[in-house]
Structure formats: C-alpha cells, structure tokens
Design a protein around this motif. Structure first.
Motif, short mmCIF file in Angstrom:
data_model
loop_
_atom_site.label_atom_id
_atom_site.label_comp_id
_atom_site.label_asym_id
_atom_site.label_seq_id
_atom_site.Cartn_x
_atom_site.Cartn_y
_atom_site.Cartn_z
N SER A 49 0.80 -1.22 0.00
CA SER A 49 0.00 0.00 0.00
C SER A 49 0.84 1.27 0.00
O SER A 49 0.28 2.36 0.01
N ASN A 50 2.16 1.15 0.00
CA ASN A 50 3.01 2.34 -0.05
C ASN A 50 4.35 2.01 -0.68
O ASN A 50 4.74 0.84 -0.77
N PRO A 121 2.29 6.75 0.20
CA PRO A 121 1.19 5.79 0.05
C PRO A 121 0.58 5.83 -1.36
O PRO A 121 0.72 6.82 -2.09
N ASP A 123 -3.00 3.96 -3.76
CA ASP A 123 -4.20 3.13 -3.76
C ASP A 123 -4.25 2.31 -5.04
O ASP A 123 -3.77 2.75 -6.09
N ARG A 153 5.80 -6.75 -1.90
CA ARG A 153 4.36 -6.87 -1.72
C ARG A 153 3.95 -8.22 -1.14
O ARG A 153 2.81 -8.41 -0.74
#
Length: 403
Positions: A49-50, A121, A123, A153
């Motif tokens: 997420s970042n 961050p 999305d 990830r």
C-alpha cells in the motif's frame, strides 16, 4: 670560456617549478577528496500500500550541503536538516501522478552514514514508479546515486523481497523510471489463527519472480573510476616520471595492471575483504612513497617493478570498493560479467591516459636534458605533497568519523 652551471640557480629553478606546479594542481583539483564523484544509494521498496524510498549517503559527501562547523552535534543537525527538506529530496510519481510524502525519518545506521526513509502511500494497483533526485547540486561534482527497486508486496505472506531494477542516476540523468509488474500475491492475506502462520496462508504457486532489469554500465563506471580517481592518476604519474624509455614504462604499467586485476577480482568475489578505512590511507601512502623515492634516487627497474606489484594490489582493492556496492547479487554467475566489464573499463581508461601522457613525457626528456634534473623532482614534490595530505586526512577521518 664555458660558463659552469650555478648549483644555487638549479635549486632555485626546482623550487619555482615545484611552486608553480603545486599552484596549478591546486587550481584544478580538490585535494581533500581523491574520489570526488561520491556515491549514495536510493532503495525503492514497493509495498502492498506504499512505496518507501531509503536514501543512504556518506557524511563525507555532505560538507557543502551541511557544513560541519554549522552544527555542534553534526549527526543530529544533519538528520534534522534532512527531515525538514524531506519533501524536496525527490520528486516521486506513482502511476504517472505526483506522490504525496506521508512521513520522513532520518537517522544514522552506522558511523559515517546517514539514512532517510521517505514513505509515499498509493491506492489500487501500482503500475509505474518514477523517481527523480533533486539535490545533486548540493553534493560533490560527479556524484552518483545507485537506485535499487525491490518488490516487497509479499511481506504479509512471509515472502522475501526481490529486485526489479538496478540503475545509476547522476546530475546529467537524475531520473529513473520502472514499470512495476502485477503483484504475484493477493491484495490481502487471509486472517490467521494461533494454529496458522503467514507462510501457511501463502498461495500454492505464486510463480517465479520477474527477471531483474540491470541498467548499470559497468564499463563506463570503470573508465570513470580512473578518470576521476585522482589518487590512482597521481600514483601512475609518479611511476612514469622515473621511467627512462618506453620499455621501462611498458613493464611498469604491465605489473600495475596485473596486480590490481588480481585484487579487484578477489575482492569483487568477496574472497578478500579489507576495510576501506585501511585501504584508503594505504593508497595515499603508496603515492607518497613512490614520489619521495623519485626525489631520493632513480630506482632500478627490478625494484620499481616489485614495489609496483605490491602497491598495485592495494589499488585493486580500492577499485573493488565501488564495484562491490553496485553488484546486484552475490552469485558467482551474476558477478563475472559485471566484473569483466568494469575491469575492461578500468584498463581502457588507464591505458588511454598512459598512451597520451607517456609519449609527451618521453619527448620532453629527449628534447630537454634539464627535464630530469628540474621538472621530474618538481613534479615529484607536488605529488608527494598531495599523497601526504591525503594520507593525513584519511587517517584523521578514520580515527574521527563524523558522528
């Protein structure tokens, strides 16, 4: 009646020649740093997420950016300065849109190093990362930054990160762009119970990681290491000054090439590992010793070959220091080709400079009989001054590292 040369005039000529040469070198060189190019690392970690950018830079490259005399506690002052300037260190774009900096933390991971962690961050699915370093002008001329992009990830599943890209950026090319492949992992990890672990919830077959992209040109790096390695250049110059003819020069150059090739190879393969705190002062000492020897007497070829062989081993370890930091893997198969390229670059730069300088030197010796009596001692004095200065400053920096 033929006038005899006046010894006082000869000594005065040497003094003036030495002074002029010293001033000339001081005008075109920065003696405090034998390797002015410097080197930092930008580690880009792609998370679920970042994106985290970890900048690591040596304090010796921060003298202009953060002058030591301006901070009573240098490490604390530099860390605070980096955190204040965090938004201006990089321009980061994720999926072609500017990324917003969420947090910044600077600290000292080890003596002499400063690390800044920047978190951005995002999305949804990440398809591209664009990174531009904005502060090359605050760092020494020729500074390079080694960019590594890793995919982490799969951390929630207990998977190890793997590299997607290794790249080098500098003031002329300050940006690196990398397409990010689709994640091999689900967007979220199933909830675990006390009886399960992260590894137990891993997908049955996430598939092999994509092949790493390597954009580092090791051949050009090898050439640059010679062209901007002032200490190596002065060592070679000190060796050539005492040569009487092409045969002697060719023999000396051959011994130096063989010696530094051996330790460059052994060190790159991590079969030999000696701290830079030892190697850097030792390189300066080799310059000082050879230059002073030129002043004391004209060394015999056999002796100069022996000392060149020994000192060449030390310089090879200096060459290897930068190469080791840029190797993307410890695997023997992945080291060989970069090592061959880097070595070829070092030799190309080295031999090209010798091919230009040596004919001029031999021509001057043949044309002007006083060259050996005046110019060679004068230039040897200048080289010894630089070697002595580097030796003292490097020992001092080793004993009193910043922070």
């Amino acid at each position: 009646m033929t006038d005899l040369p006046n010894p006082c005039n000869t000594q005065l000529s040497r003094l003036w020649a030495s002074l002029a040469a010293t001033l000339l070198l001081l005008a075109v060189a920065r003696p405090a740093a034998a390797h002015p190019e410097g080197f930092s690392q930008g580690l880009v970690i792609v998370g679920a997420s970042n994106v985290t950018v970890e900048l690591t830079v040596h304090t010796r490259d921060l003298n202009d950016w953060f002058p030591p005399r301006s901070f009573p506690d240098y490490v604390k002052g530099v860390c605070e300065g980096f955190e204040k300037q965090a938004a201006d260190l990089y321009e980061v774009q994720l999926n072609h849109a500017p990324a917003k900096l969420a947090s910044a933390k600077a600290f000292q991971p080890e003596p002499g190093m400063i690390q800044v962690n920047l978190v951005y961050p995002y999305d949804g699915a990440l398809e591209e990362v664009k990174l531009e370093f904005l502060k090359f002008r605050a760092l020494p001329r020729g500074h390079q930054q080694y960019i590594i992009v890793t995919d982490d990830r799969g951390a929630a599943f207990g998977a190890d990160p793997y590299r997607l890209l290794v790249d080098t950026i500098d003031a002329d090319r300050p940006m690196s762009v990398k397409d990010i492949p689709p994640s091999r992992w689900p967007a979220t990890r199933p909830a675990t119970t006390p009886a399960t672990t992260a590894a137990a919830t891993m997908p049955a077959d996430p598939g092999p990681p994509p092949e790493m992209e390597n954009r580092v040109n090791f051949f050009l790096d090898g050439i640059g290491h010679i062209l901007f390695g002032y200490d190596h250049l002065l060592f070679i110059a000190a060796l050539l000054l005492a040569c009487r003819n092409f045969r002697e020069a060719a023999t000396i150059v051959t011994f130096f090439t063989l010696a530094h090739s051996v330790t460059l190879t052994l060190s790159a393969m991590k079969l030999v590992n000696i701290s830079g705190d030892i190697i850097e002062p030792a390189i300066a000492a080799t310059i000082l010793i050879v230059a002073v020897e030129n002043l004391i007497h004209r060394p015999k070829l056999a002796w100069r070959c022996a000392i060149t062989l020994f000192f060449g081993l030390i310089h090879g370890l200096g060459f290897a220091k930068d190469l080791r930091e840029k190797l993307a893997s410890d695997s023997f198969a992945e080291i060989v080709w970069p090592l061959v390229q880097f070595s070829a670059g070092v030799e190309t730069g080295h031999l090209s400079l010798v091919a230009i300088a040596l004919p001029l030197l031999l021509w001057a010796k043949r044309r002007e009989p006083r060259f050996d009596r005046i110019a060679v001692p004068a230039m040897s004095i200048v080289i010894s001054v630089f070697g002595g200065f580097w030796l003292v400053t490097r020992i001092w920096e080793t004993m009193h590292p910043a922070g």
